[in-house]
Design a protein around this motif. Structure first.
Motif, short mmCIF file in Angstrom:
data_model
loop_
_atom_site.label_atom_id
_atom_site.label_comp_id
_atom_site.label_asym_id
_atom_site.label_seq_id
_atom_site.Cartn_x
_atom_site.Cartn_y
_atom_site.Cartn_z
N ALA A 180 2.57 -5.22 2.09
CA ALA A 180 1.29 -5.99 1.77
C ALA A 180 0.12 -5.61 2.65
CB ALA A 180 1.38 -7.46 1.84
N PRO A 181 -1.15 -6.13 2.23
CA PRO A 181 -2.16 -5.88 3.46
C PRO A 181 -1.83 -6.60 4.76
CG PRO A 181 -3.08 -6.39 1.33
CD PRO A 181 -1.48 -6.58 1.16
N GLY A 182 -1.83 -5.67 5.75
CA GLY A 182 -1.64 -6.23 7.16
C GLY A 182 -0.01 -6.55 7.29
N ASP A 183 0.79 -6.13 6.62
CA ASP A 183 2.27 -6.54 6.92
C ASP A 183 3.01 -5.17 6.46
OD1 ASP A 183 4.30 -8.17 7.03
OD2 ASP A 183 4.39 -8.88 5.07
N ASN A 184 4.21 -5.29 7.39
CA ASN A 184 4.90 -4.02 7.17
C ASN A 184 6.28 -4.56 7.49
OD1 ASN A 184 5.37 -3.70 9.94
ND2 ASN A 184 3.22 -3.29 10.07
N VAL A 185 7.41 -3.73 7.31
CA VAL A 185 8.54 -3.92 7.53
C VAL A 185 9.12 -3.97 9.09
CG1 VAL A 185 9.39 -2.85 5.46
CG2 VAL A 185 9.46 -1.59 7.55
N LEU A 186 8.33 -4.02 9.94
CA LEU A 186 8.85 -3.99 11.45
C LEU A 186 9.25 -5.41 11.75
CD1 LEU A 186 5.83 -2.44 13.22
CD2 LEU A 186 8.14 -1.65 13.01
#
Length: 291
Positions: free
Chosen positions: A152-158
């Motif tokens: 998502a915008p600004g969000d990742n799987v880290l």
């Protein structure tokens, strides 16, 4: 703007987990987006971990059939790399026009991925190049396709405490790639729309092909219908024109302060056309068949 913070400088990646000790962290490398993130309240209650001096996260290196790019490699280093220019033109194209020379000398490939902006220039380029993000935390290493990294915008799987270690790009001899973007002005502009493409040719026909769009959705979009249309076809103007019309239907932009959805949808087709036509012109000048 005052920047109140707890600030640490780890001696190595393994040193990070010992010093962070489970607290929420913001990893500082190039730092080109700090003021914007701080203004939006996205850095509250976080310990700042300055990783900019970690040599193990730097440099571009070819290892057999792939290219390894350290997370702290700057856009300027990517844009000037002979290895990248030979095997990953789309990434070179994305890096060379990012911001000003000052930004390109500070901004890193790891930071561009970690920020996970829909308008991040290197992201669609890395997607078409089939790149893998390698991450590390407490001795554990993960490998994540860039195409699956952002959710998502600004969000990742880290996960909390997990850090991007490197990006790895497989080398496919004989392949071609390119990236183009459109901004509000010629320089220093955030992308309104961007397109990256990668493909191979066999017997004058398009073999494998990958196309990704940036800044026209909540995350990078894979233009699968356009890929299907082009695969197995000759790289001719009439085929490119059909692809130009098809890719417009796969974008999902919104009206915002930068542009209208209608305009951005139209421009993804224009950018794809320019990427593919540039390749046909290049091959014609060389006097070679398109392969």
């Amino acid at each position: 703007m005052k920047l109140d913070m707890d600030y640490i400088i780890p001696e190595s990646i393994d040193d990070i987990s010992r010093k962070v000790r489970g607290r929420k962290a913001y990893y500082l490398a190039g730092g080109t987006d700090i003021m914007a993130l701080k203004k939006d309240g996205l850095l509250e209650d976080r310990i700042w971990v300055d990783i900019s001096a970690l040599e193990e996260l730097k440099k571009i290196k070819r290892d057999d059939d792939y290219i390894r790019i350290g997370a702290l490699t700057t856009m300027a280093e990517i844009a000037s790399s002979d290895i990248i220019n030979e095997h990953a033109v789309a990434l070179k194209d994305a890096a060379k026009d990012m911001g000003s020379p000052l930004i390109r000398n500070r901004a890193t490939v790891g930071g561009n991925l970690a920020n996970s902006s829909p308008a991040g220039d290197t992201i669609p380029a890395l997607c078409v190049l089939d790149a893998i993000v390698k991450t590390k935390t407490a001795g554990r290493i993960r490998e994540i396709p860039v195409s699956e990294f952002i959710v998502a915008p600004g969000d990742n799987v880290l996960n909390e405490g997990e850090i991007i270690f490197s990006v790895e790009i497989p080398i496919y001899p004989g392949s071609s790639s390119g990236f183009l973007k459109l901004g509000s002005r010629q320089a220093l502009a955030i992308s309104k729309v961007s397109v990256a493409a990668w493909w191979t040719m066999k017997d004058d026909l398009i073999g494998n092909i990958s196309i990704f769009m940036g800044a026209v959705g909540p995350k990078t979009i894979n233009a699968q219908r356009t890929e299907k249309l082009l695969k197995g076809e000759p790289l001719l103007p009439e085929i490119i024109q059909e692809a130009k019309e098809t890719i417009k239907t796969e974008a999902s932009p919104i009206d915002d302060f930068r542009s209208t959805a209608e305009y951005c949808s139209r421009m993804v087709g224009v950018l794809l056309e320019r990427i593919l036509l540039k390749e046909t012109v290049k091959e014609t000048i060389k006097g070679k068949d398109i392969r």
